[in-house]
Scaffold this motif. Structure first.
Motif, PDB file in Angstrom:
ATOM      1  N   TYR A 116       0.704  -1.248   0.079  1.00 49.71           N
ATOM      2  CA  TYR A 116      -0.148   0.035  -0.016  1.00 49.71           C
ATOM      3  C   TYR A 116       0.677   1.277  -0.196  1.00 49.71           C
ATOM      4  O   TYR A 116       2.059   1.160   0.211  1.00 49.71           O
ATOM      5  N   SER A 117       0.234   2.274  -0.274  1.00 49.90           N
ATOM      6  CA  SER A 117       0.967   3.643  -0.383  1.00 49.90           C
ATOM      7  C   SER A 117       0.480   4.506   0.439  1.00 49.90           C
ATOM      8  O   SER A 117      -0.740   4.447   1.049  1.00 49.90           O
ATOM      9  N   GLU A 118       1.307   5.543   0.988  1.00 57.05           N
ATOM     10  CA  GLU A 118       0.801   6.520   1.993  1.00 57.05           C
ATOM     11  C   GLU A 118      -0.443   7.351   1.366  1.00 57.05           C
ATOM     12  O   GLU A 118      -1.632   7.648   2.094  1.00 57.05           O
ATOM     13  N   GLU A 119      -0.611   7.345   0.169  1.00 58.75           N
ATOM     14  CA  GLU A 119      -1.736   8.121  -0.479  1.00 58.75           C
ATOM     15  C   GLU A 119      -3.114   7.340  -0.320  1.00 58.75           C
ATOM     16  O   GLU A 119      -3.978   8.084  -0.638  1.00 58.75           O
ATOM     17  N   GLU A 120      -3.095   6.047  -0.097  1.00 55.51           N
ATOM     18  CA  GLU A 120      -4.320   5.330   0.082  1.00 55.51           C
ATOM     19  C   GLU A 120      -4.822   5.480   1.106  1.00 55.51           C
ATOM     20  O   GLU A 120      -5.909   5.003   1.394  1.00 55.51           O
ATOM     21  N   HIS A 154      -7.360   8.729   7.354  1.00 56.31           N
ATOM     22  CA  HIS A 154      -6.766   9.130   8.347  1.00 56.31           C
ATOM     23  C   HIS A 154      -7.880   9.663   9.403  1.00 56.31           C
ATOM     24  O   HIS A 154      -8.766  10.333   8.947  1.00 56.31           O
ATOM     25  N   ASP A 184     -11.132  14.342  -0.964  1.00 51.13           N
ATOM     26  CA  ASP A 184      -9.679  15.107  -1.449  1.00 51.13           C
ATOM     27  C   ASP A 184      -8.658  14.915  -0.504  1.00 51.13           C
ATOM     28  O   ASP A 184      -7.495  14.788  -0.906  1.00 51.13           O
ATOM     29  N   THR A 185      -8.882  15.232   0.882  1.00 56.53           N
ATOM     30  CA  THR A 185      -7.835  15.157   2.046  1.00 56.53           C
ATOM     31  C   THR A 185      -7.410  13.744   2.641  1.00 56.53           C
ATOM     32  O   THR A 185      -6.611  13.600   2.980  1.00 56.53           O
ATOM     33  N   ARG A 186      -8.637  12.779   2.480  1.00 57.44           N
ATOM     34  CA  ARG A 186      -8.568  11.531   2.821  1.00 57.44           C
ATOM     35  C   ARG A 186      -8.642  11.651   4.543  1.00 57.44           C
ATOM     36  O   ARG A 186      -8.280  10.539   5.181  1.00 57.44           O
ATOM     37  N   ASN A 198      -4.964   5.230  11.329  1.00 60.26           N
ATOM     38  CA  ASN A 198      -4.761   5.019   9.938  1.00 60.26           C
ATOM     39  C   ASN A 198      -5.285   3.879   9.376  1.00 60.26           C
ATOM     40  O   ASN A 198      -5.036   2.856  10.187  1.00 60.26           O
TER      41      ASN A 198
END
Length: 148
Positions: free
Chosen positions: A13-17, A20, A120-122, A33
């Motif tokens: 997985y990536s940080e962008e996925e 929070h 947009d911000t997750r 997270n």
């Protein structure tokens, strides 16, 4: 990065996925997270919300609008500000937590306290809706019977 999941084994997985939760989820405030993992490609009908802090923690989420088309969550002014919702809330997605039982007849969804996600911000928050029609435990079978 890689994570061990409850339903999908070990996956990258990536940080962008990440989604929070500054406040965590009710009863899980220390876990902030999560990675959302769809059970079907290109569908948010059923999702595993997998904690990256503890691989044993995963929530089953459903898109409430696919289950109950009349569902109409309304953010409070405080929640709207917190999530930086757009005027029309088009940047907010909602999901409801499911409790799946071995006997599917007993499985429920929580329409009273959905998860609202700023796409947009997750950033996400579990909110409590004022609408008295929404309960913490709605049997899924009731929606299937009604054809909703």
């Amino acid at each position: 990065m890689e994570i061990i999941t409850q339903y999908f084994g070990s996956i990258p997985y990536s940080e962008e996925e990440l989604i929070h939760f500054s406040d965590g989820l009710f009863g899980f405030t220390e876990m902030k997270n999560y990675v959302p993992l769809a059970f079907q490609d290109n569908s948010d009908a059923l999702i595993s919300l997998q904690s990256i802090d503890d691989h044993r923690i995963s929530f089953i989420l459903m898109n409430p609008f696919q289950l109950y088309s009349e569902y109409a969550p309304v953010l409070s002014a405080e929640d709207s500000n917190f999530l930086e919702a757009s005027y029309d809330e088009k940047n907010i997605s909602y999901y409801v937590i499911c409790v799946i039982h071995e006997d599917m007849e007993e499985s429920t969804v929580n329409l009273k306290a959905p998860i609202a996600v700023n796409t947009d911000t997750r950033e996400a928050k579990q909110i409590i809706l004022d609408n008295p029609l929404y309960k913490f435990r709605h049997p899924i079978k009731d929606f299937i019977r009604r054809g909703k």
